[in-house]
Enzyme design. Structure first.
Site, short mmCIF file in Angstrom:
data_model
loop_
_atom_site.label_atom_id
_atom_site.label_comp_id
_atom_site.label_asym_id
_atom_site.label_seq_id
_atom_site.Cartn_x
_atom_site.Cartn_y
_atom_site.Cartn_z
N ASP A 192 -6.59 45.30 27.51
CA ASP A 192 -6.43 45.50 26.06
C ASP A 192 -5.07 46.08 25.68
O ASP A 192 -4.65 45.97 24.54
CB ASP A 192 -7.47 46.53 25.58
CG ASP A 192 -8.83 45.91 25.37
OD1 ASP A 192 -8.91 44.69 25.19
OD2 ASP A 192 -9.81 46.67 25.38
C1 BGC Z 1 -12.46 47.75 27.39
C2 BGC Z 1 -12.39 46.42 28.11
C3 BGC Z 1 -11.00 46.20 28.63
C4 BGC Z 1 -10.55 47.37 29.48
C5 BGC Z 1 -9.13 47.24 29.97
C6 BGC Z 1 -11.95 48.84 28.28
O1 BGC Z 1 -11.89 50.01 27.58
O2 BGC Z 1 -13.81 48.00 27.05
O3 BGC Z 1 -12.74 45.38 27.23
O4 BGC Z 1 -11.03 45.02 29.39
O5 BGC Z 1 -10.65 48.55 28.73
O6 BGC Z 1 -8.18 47.36 28.98
#
Ligand code: BGC
Length: 809
Positions: free
Chosen positions: A488
């Site tokens: 993200d």
């Molecule tokens: C989110 C995921 C994401 C991960 C890495 C998590 O907090 O829920 O959707 O893939 O972070 O960024």
């Protein structure tokens, strides 16, 4: 250092001192009514949606961190001494024999003071929208004891976001009612929201309180409520301000006597067709809930309800049970990892000690991945989950990043543009089909964006998921990343139209040309899965295989850096995750996902990439996300570089990604490394270093601080993470190798050195397989009920049968 121990027979973690490094929490509830509860009874409850239907109040990031919960106070009416048996909120009162047993959807907290022992069992019975507190008080003295018992909860005014911010309104809206000893919390009832909470006690009351001020006294906290200190409740009725619920009960206990007092806290709604007479009146549906309350205050019902909950879990966990040479593996697979997977099913990323219950809905990608870990336990519910998720998909194949559990509608706050999202649906559906064989789901009509009339068969949603990627390829032929992919925080379209002015808007992020090697690998994996799904559906998977091969070629051409897979290209076309970079040269995600997609398995690239991971990313506490960590903020990379080195996506051990490497290692036949990585993260194997790890030793955390962090090895954000599902998949399906496939159950273990086999029981499509793996190598043949079968796939048996399988390795 340990703060407790596992009681494997009881399937409980027993905490034997209350001052754990962080609150160690557990979950109550299995279906619609839920709560979180810490080892000192902190936490809160809600009905379905932690944001909109919050029953009790919790102040996040409090000091101490975890005050506010389901508190019981005991008072010695002869001396005036009082305490809470859960230690909080009266930590100054010394306890003996403190013990907190976190079990599966229940928690028991017990302790003694001055010869009075109190034990509270908290659980939410199956099929009800309430929780029970069963308090047992024992007089261990050799003289009679005159005691008072006080309960306490602080009601949340339902919408937890408003409750924590909108005080100009809140201080005037609180309303309660007390009838026949039951406290009803009916704030907002005037608006015909039709829901209310009740809090009841099995004993005749000496008094009650519903006003926080009256109960605590001005300028006092929960550590010394005036009502408890004085031994007299005020029979207060809250008008606005802070409504609470507290019962006061007097108990006279003979020496050695134990008394059981039950409290029930519940959620209720009026029948949908309830008539208001006169119109606008606030008649609560008390007659409707009264029988429920009475039933759950009875000790026999509580006993049966608790037994029912235990049986429910026994049944779920029986789907997979293993006996291996490693106790930490057995304990996680058989109990705790499976439990955590089901909690992620219920909570997604909504409510934990780190997720406030108001911030996030259900993630599209998160929920699909969570499904991989629970589909074998609750296939029918997984089916519904898939249909719910798919119904939020858009006609373009794109996905809202999140949806709200209560409305099941896509959440517009975040919108779409995380370009990996749609592909996870293919993997979720694939896992469901492999587990159940229920191909009918593919023909199930599912709308786009919940719009009536837009229904198409589910299989069409999957096609569009793949199409979505192919419609969005960048300059190198790799998938456009959009706002971000799985990571993200890798925001590569953070460009500025005006030099020197950093900004990112949804629009330009979408239009950006940054590309993701990770999505390339994920596409290969998903397209191959789709080929299998298409074949099941009576079609031809060939075009998906061709698309997978083509993308694999592009990944190998533009995504290979010489010794590992690159991560991405940014908006300006600069490579990310390459030896050419000064920082962030190698990222874990593409090494895992590309190999899972099969890229590099035949030509040695996979092994090379995994060797690079071992060399450059592995630490004793797990594998970090990337190296070298970004030392400063970089606008062209976005949020990832906003974290200090070693935390979260900036070179933290982002645990979710580690099982991808375990699986990749197993796929290349390296059982030693796969299992070694598995043990580095396994919470039970880390129990002995609880003072470093700090989070609960019975569940995975999302992150462990990486080697660049001053707190290397410290976990954060436990419970609600895709880490649970992926570790479960890695250990059960790839290291132990018991893997559901479209045509049957494969037994293909890749074991660490020194193991000479293991045993497992697996319930699969209605059949119970008792599996014994004999030997340390790869399986060459099976013996099924005495008959030799070549290869390692168990052909499907009759549902209901018990089949003995020996796998010779
Ligand atoms: C989110 C995921 C994401 C991960 C890495 C998590 O907090 O829920 O959707 O893939 O972070 O960024």
């Amino acid at each position: 250092m340990r703060y407790g121990h596992f009681d494997d027979d009881q399937r409980e973690y027993v905490i034997d001192r209350p001052d754990t490094p962080l609150p160690w929490i557990n979950y109550l509830g299995t279906d619609a009514y839920f709560g979180i509860i810490s080892n000192t009874a902190g936490g809160y409850s809600f009905y379905r949606d932690a944001k909109l239907r919050r029953l009790t109040r919790y102040r996040y990031n409090n000091a101490p961190l975890d005050v506010g919960g389901r508190y019981v106070y005991v008072r010695d009416d002869e001396t005036g001494d009082y305490w809470s048996p859960s230690w909080q909120p009266t930590p100054e009162r010394e306890l003996t024999g403190y013990e907190c047993r976190h079990g599966l959807s229940y928690t028991k907290i017990a302790s003694s003071r001055g010869g009075i022992r109190a034990e509270t069992l908290y659980f939410a019975p199956l099929g009800e929208t309430l929780e029970v507190w069963r308090v047992r008080v024992t007089n261990d003295r050799d003289t009679a004891a005159a005691l008072s018992l006080f309960s306490s909860v602080e009601f949340c005014l339902w919408d937890a976001q408003d409750d924590a911010t909108n005080f100009q309104r809140n201080y005037s809206i609180g309303q309660v009612e007390v009838a026949d000893g039951v406290i009803y919390h009916k704030t907002e009832y005037r608006e015909r929201r039709d829901h209310f909470a009740y809090f009841a006690c099995s004993e005749e009351l000496a008094g009650f309180d519903t006003s926080r001020d009256a109960f605590l006294g001005a300028y006092r906290g929960y550590d010394r409520p005036a009502a408890v200190e004085n031994g007299v409740a005020g029979d207060s009725i809250a008008h606005g301000w802070q409504p609470i619920g507290s019962h006061h009960v007097r108990l006279a206990l003979a020496p050695g006597e134990t008394r059981e007092v039950n409290f029930v806290l519940g959620y209720a709604e009026n029948p949908k067709d309830a008539k208001f007479d006169p119109p606008g009146s606030q008649t609560l549906n008390k007659t409707g809930v009264r029988p429920v309350i009475e039933r759950w205050l009875r000790p026999e019902t509580v006993e049966q309800g608790f037994a029912g909950l235990r049986a429910y879990w026994d049944d779920l966990l029986e789907k997979i049970q293993v006996r291996t040479p490693d106790g930490d593996t057995d304990r996680m697979v058989n109990v705790w990892n499976a439990y955590q997977c089901l909690v992620t099913f219920n909570m997604s990323r909504s409510a934990s000690l780190y997720e406030s219950g108001i911030g996030r809905g259900m993630g599209f990608r998160d929920s699909n991945q969570d499904l991989l870990g629970f589909v074998h336990m609750v296939p029918e519910r997984a089916r519904q989950r898939i249909l719910d998720i798919a119904a939020t998909q858009k006609e373009t194949g794109g996905a809202y990043h999140q949806y709200q559990p209560l409305t099941k509608r896509g959440n517009n706050d975040i919108g779409e543009g995380f370009n990996d999202d749609p592909l996870w649906l293919v993997l979720g559906v694939g896992a469901y089909l492999k587990e159940t064989g229920d191909t009918a789901i593919l023909d199930q009509p599912v709308p786009f964006d919940n719009a009536p009339g837009s229904e198409v068969p589910l299989v069409e949603h999957l096609r569009r998921s793949l199409r979505y990627t192919l419609d969005r390829l960048g300059p190198h032929g790799l998938p456009l990343i959009g706002r971000a992919d799985w990571n993200d925080c890798l925001n590569l379209n953070c460009f500025s139209d005006t030099p020197g002015e950093p900004f990112q808007t949804t629009e330009n992020a979408h239009g950006g040309v940054a590309e993701s090697v990770f999505i390339g690998g994920l596409f290969v994996l998903a397209a191959k899965e789709m080929a299998g799904i298409a074949a099941l559906h009576g079609g031809d998977g060939e075009k998906y295989r061709v698309a997978a091969e083509k993308m694999a070629g592009t990944v190998a051409e533009h995504g290979w850096d010489g010794a590992w897979f690159r991560r991405a290209y940014d908006f300006h076309g600069n490579v990310i995750g390459s030896g050419e970079n000064d920082e962030g040269q190698i990222f874990i995600e593409p090494q895992g996902i590309c190999v899972l997609g099969g890229v590099g398995l035949d030509d040695g690239l996979a092994v090379k990439a995994l060797d690079s991971v071992a060399e450059r990313l592995a630490t004793p506490h797990g594998i970090v996300l990337q190296q070298p960590a970004y030392s400063g903020y970089r606008i062209e990379l976005g949020e990832i570089s906003s974290y200090p080195p070693g935390y979260k996506e900036n070179a933290g051990i982002f645990c979710h990604t580690n099982p991808w490497i375990m699986i990749a290692e197993a796929m290349t036949g390296n059982g030693d490394r796969a299992f070694d990585y598995y043990r580095r993260l396994n919470p039970s194997a880390r129990e002995a270093i609880s003072e470093v790890h700090r989070c609960e030793p019975y569940v995975y955390a999302q992150m462990i601080a990486g080697k660049d962090a001053p707190t290397h090895g410290e976990a954060k954000n436990s419970w609600l993470s895709g880490t649970a599902a992926w570790n479960f998949v890695a250990i059960t399906q790839w290291i132990l190798g018991i893997r559901p496939e479209f045509t049957g159950l494969r037994v293909d273990p890749v074991l660490p050195e020194g193991w000479t086999g293991f045993e497992a029981t697996r319930r699969f499509r209605g059949t119970t397989y008792q599996i014994r793996v004999v030997g340390a190598g790869r399986v060459t043949h099976l013996e099924i009920d005495g008959a030799r079968v070549e290869g390692n796939v168990i052909p499907l048996a009759e549902p209901g049968a018990v089949v003995r399988v020996t796998a010779f390795a």
